[in-house]
Motif scaffolding. Structure first.
Motif, short mmCIF file in Angstrom:
data_model
loop_
_atom_site.label_atom_id
_atom_site.label_comp_id
_atom_site.label_asym_id
_atom_site.label_seq_id
_atom_site.Cartn_x
_atom_site.Cartn_y
_atom_site.Cartn_z
N ALA A 32 5.22 -1.15 1.46
CA ALA A 32 4.30 0.04 1.88
C ALA A 32 3.95 0.09 2.68
N GLN A 33 2.26 -0.56 2.13
CA GLN A 33 1.66 -0.53 2.65
C GLN A 33 0.73 -1.40 4.56
N SER A 34 1.82 -1.88 4.37
CA SER A 34 1.79 -2.73 5.87
C SER A 34 2.31 -1.40 7.06
N GLY A 35 2.93 -0.97 6.63
CA GLY A 35 3.77 0.17 7.89
C GLY A 35 4.89 -0.65 8.91
N ASP A 36 5.26 -1.60 8.48
CA ASP A 36 6.11 -2.24 8.87
C ASP A 36 7.54 -2.08 8.15
N ARG A 81 7.94 -11.25 6.39
CA ARG A 81 7.46 -10.10 6.17
C ARG A 81 6.96 -10.16 4.38
N LEU A 82 7.69 -10.66 3.90
CA LEU A 82 6.60 -10.58 2.13
C LEU A 82 5.77 -11.85 1.88
N VAL A 83 6.11 -12.82 2.91
CA VAL A 83 5.12 -13.49 2.54
C VAL A 83 3.67 -12.69 3.67
N GLY A 84 3.92 -12.21 4.34
CA GLY A 84 3.16 -11.97 5.85
C GLY A 84 2.56 -11.23 4.74
N ALA A 85 3.09 -10.19 4.51
CA ALA A 85 2.13 -9.06 3.78
C ALA A 85 1.31 -9.01 2.95
N GLN A 86 1.89 -10.08 1.76
CA GLN A 86 1.08 -10.86 0.83
C GLN A 86 -0.38 -11.24 1.33
N ALA A 87 -0.08 -11.47 2.54
CA ALA A 87 -1.82 -12.89 2.25
C ALA A 87 -2.56 -11.24 3.19
N LEU A 88 -2.26 -9.96 4.09
CA LEU A 88 -3.05 -9.67 4.16
C LEU A 88 -3.35 -8.68 3.32
N GLU A 89 -2.98 -8.86 2.30
CA GLU A 89 -3.38 -8.13 0.72
C GLU A 89 -4.07 -9.00 0.37
N ALA A 90 -4.48 -9.92 0.08
CA ALA A 90 -4.79 -10.82 -0.06
C ALA A 90 -6.51 -10.67 0.36
N LYS A 91 -6.31 -10.60 1.71
CA LYS A 91 -7.58 -10.78 2.55
C LYS A 91 -8.29 -9.96 1.59
#
Lengths: 356, 390
Positions: free
Chosen positions: A30-34, B253-263
């Motif tokens: 939801a936060q990623s925008g994608d 998307r799943l793991v990449g998005a998680q990585a963003l959050e982890a940052k």
């Protein structure tokens, strides 16, 4: 006063009490925008809908909770008018296309294209796309699903779909390959216990771990059912202790009675009696599949081991017939008659009788 | 907000685009695009493992003559990509808009559409390639042959009537229009249409080619993968490259998005790897594809083996109840169980015979929409019965 189920439904992803990794994933999506198209599947009472509502809130903020219901009229190619209810907020729509049966293709084509071709009106909205939640997606006809295919790709800047289904079996492969599959498993019994404890505390009920454990077991890992049972127990008794009986729903009690009846006596007269009860259930809108399934599982503990796979075989056979045929009572009765015959033959052949 | 309303930005962008022949898209749009679209082959040379078809088509690029075509083959083998790449090379970005009509199953394609839309387009006068000195170069780059192309995607879902309405249209306007029919099952195309086209069979992608393509995309998108992920992707996708790429994107998307959050909360949590994202694991790919983990299936297999003690039902029923509660799809259970049992050499052929018959029945019931729990319970009990030899 609202039911416990609605009153204590978690509103945000943070408040969800189990499947934490899943909640994390949904939040980061939801936060990623994608945000991809989603296909959420799992047994009923596992919390699919709750998770969707929470995700929508994470996407758009509290504005999504202001919902209204409109009724729209669609016209089919044969000029039949269809009335169709849409639940919507400023940011999302929620539809149940299986309401209109075979005409769901019309609704999917017309409504989705209309939504997809208009941009988000609210400039302050967090996301540029609108979300359409499709309930009972596994009941969509093949035509309707085929119509979804291209719409999903073509209009993806303006539209995201969230499909809710009990199983992916009836979803055609092209849709499955275009969506992100999210499986919501039913909560375990311990998780149900935790939820019950939490809700009980909020409501000021006296805590009783033993009773909660029993409710969790009875519910068959269905959280909604567990909560309803929990509420029923507390509504009927001032003081509860670990031995307080959990009142089963009326229809279940009646099916249990039918099970006892057909085990006790294998005669045409008994079929006649059972028929009255089956009709009673059907007139109260209990789905035939549910009746047959519950009956089968009620019969199981009470019959001989050698018979069990035979009974399951016929149960599955007649359940299929119910789905394909047009008059359900025929098949329910046929199952009852078959069961009597099978167990009679078993008794005669084996020539002993210690169960009944 | 989008730059849709920002006229100045749009003008600037238009000026830029006009200058160079290649359109540069805004990066944001690119990111949201499915990788399947993003990495669609740009030219015929990019299409992998369909050598025969490509050689024939490349010759048409030079000779500027094209027959009506019928592409058929399993999904995800590049049929649509090939024809789009061909159109792009023939006409270039400007002319393609007016010279190519693409229709697929999401568009209404009854007989009336064939009569009106397709016929109108087929009848239309050819649009001219850009003139003047600027057009000169354009024409040198792209052959711009004097005909239009009508692409009928997923043609096997067109009704018989609609197909027969095409027959005469194809012949009458063959001077200025070529048809390209695309389908999975060539048998669903009526004979008169099939005989008017030259047929191209698209074969299933070889593992090597698919693997290379997936690795390329992963590299371009900065996705890191564990060993064996690519193999799992190919296995789950069953030769369908589009499916494999979609799975890859979902997993990223799943793991990449998680990585963003982890940052974001790096202080609280130590990130184990620097860089663009965590690795995609084999397990996450399987989860996305809806594949049931080995040990769950093994547990079921264990339960259906005749072991002597305890009744069959008591052993099988709880396992099935658990699987249903976990939300696994019944079709998947049936497929995976089938693979396991048919590949198992320790089961006698006679038993396999009986078992396969129960599988066929169960599959039919599931397709008809019968209750999943009862169906797979019945199936497992029958398998158990066959194995016990009763």
């Amino acid at each position: 006063m609202a039911l416990l189920v609605d009153k204590h439904r978690p509103r945000s992803l943070e408040a969800l009490s189990y499947h934490h990794t899943l909640s994390d994933r949904l939040r980061s999506l939801a936060q990623s925008g994608d945000f991809p198209h989603l296909l959420i599947y799992g047994p009923s009472g596992a919390g699919k809908k709750t998770r969707i509502t929470a995700t929508l809130r994470a996407l758009y903020g509290p504005g999504v909770e202001k919902i209204k219901i409109d009724s729209r009229v669609f016209q089919t190619t044969s000029n039949r008018k269809l009335e169709f209810n849409i639940v919507s907020s400023n940011y999302h729509l929620e539809i149940t296309p299986s309401d209109v049966g075979n005409y769901d293709r019309v609704v999917v084509q017309d409504l989705l294209k209309e939504v997809a071709q208009t941009q988000q009106v609210d400039l302050a909205a967090k996301q540029r796309f609108k979300v359409v939640v499709i309930n009972e997606a596994d009941h969509l006809t093949r035509d309707a699903q085929a119509a979804l295919r291209r719409t999903m790709e073509k209009y993806s800047p303006n539209l995201r779909l969230i499909l809710l289904a009990n199983s992916t079996s009836n979803i055609i492969a092209p849709i499955r390959s275009r969506t992100l599959l999210v499986r919501v498993a039913a909560p375990t019994e311990e998780e149900i216990c935790d939820v019950l404890k939490k809700v009980g505390k909020k409501e000021g009920y006296k805590e009783n771990a033993e009773l909660e454990k029993r409710i969790a077991k009875e519910s068959g890992r269905n959280l909604r059912r567990a909560l309803l049972m929990f509420e029923a127990v507390h509504a009927q008794n001032e003081q509860v202790n670990e031995k307080t009986p959990i009142p089963p729903p009326d229809w279940e009690a009646l099916i249990a009675q039918i099970a006892d009846d057909i085990i006790a006596e294998h005669t045409p007269a008994r079929i006649l009696q059972v028929r009255a009860k089956l009709y009673d259930l059907l007139t109260h809108c209990i789905p035939a599949t549910t009746i047959l399934k519950t009956l089968t599982f009620k019969l199981m503990p009470k019959i001989d081991d050698a018979l069990k796979s035979e009974v399951v075989k016929w149960s599955a056979f007649y359940e299929h017939r119910i789905r394909m045929g047009s008059k359900v009572i025929f098949h329910l009765e046929a199952f009852v008659a078959k069961f009597m015959r099978v167990s009679e033959a078993h008794l005669m052949g084996m020539d002993f009788d210690d169960d009944f | 907000m989008s730059n849709f309303f920002d006229i100045r930005a749009r003008k600037a962008a238009a000026a830029e685009n006009g200058g160079s022949s290649k359109a540069t898209k805004p990066t944001e749009n690119n990111r949201l695009q499915p990788w399947v679209e993003k990495y669609r082959p740009k030219s015929l040379d990019d299409v992998t493992s369909q050598d025969h078809t490509i050689t024939v088509l490349r010759r048409t690029l030079q000779s500027a003559n094209l027959p009506h075509m019928l592409f058929y083959g399993p999904p995800g083998t590049g049929k649509t990509s090939t024809v789009l790449a061909l159109a792009k090379q023939l006409y270039g970005p400007e002319l393609i808009k007016t010279r190519v009509l693409e229709l697929n199953a999401s568009d209404e394609r009854g007989i009336s559409i064939v009569r009106e839309k397709v016929k109108d387009f087929a009848r239309m006068q050819l649009s001219n390639p850009p003139a003047g000195p600027a057009g000169e170069e354009y024409r040198r780059k792209y052959p711009c042959p004097p005909y239009k192309i009508i692409i009928l995607d997923e043609a096997d879902s067109m009704t018989q009537d609609a197909q027969s309405a095409l027959r005469r249209t194809m012949e009458t306007y063959s001077k200025i229009t070529r048809f390209c029919l695309i389908c999975n099952y060539v048998t669903r195309i009526i004979d008169p249409l099939a005989s008017r086209c030259s047929k191209f069979r698209f074969k299933s992608l070889g593992d090597g080619n698919a693997q290379k393509r997936l690795e390329d995309i992963a590299k371009l998108e900065n996705v890191r993968m564990e060993d064996g992920v690519v193999e799992t992707l190919i296995k789950c996708a069953e030769g369908d490259l589009r499916k494999a790429i979609t799975f890859l994107q979902s997993a990223a998307r799943l793991v990449g998005a998680q990585a963003l959050e982890a940052k974001k909360d790096k202080d609280a949590m130590e990130v184990d790897e620097e860089g663009d994202g965590k690795r995609i694991t084999v397990r996450s790919v399987e989860e996305i594809a809806g594949v049931i983990p080995e040990n769950t299936i093994d547990r079921l297999l264990q339960a259906v083996q005749p072991s002597g003690k305890g009744a069959q039902y008591e052993r099988v029923a709880p396992v099935i109840a658990d699987m249903v509660a976990e939300g696994w799809s019944a079709t998947q259970v049936v497929n995976q169980l089938y693979d396991k049992i048919v590949m198992n050499d320790s089961i006698e052929n006679k038993q396999k015979n009986r078992i396969v018959m129960s599988f066929s029945e169960a599959d039919k019931r599931l397709v008809d929409g019968a209750d999943e729990h009862l169906t797979i319970l019945d199936l497992s009990l029958q398998v158990a019965g066959a194995l016990a030899g009763s």
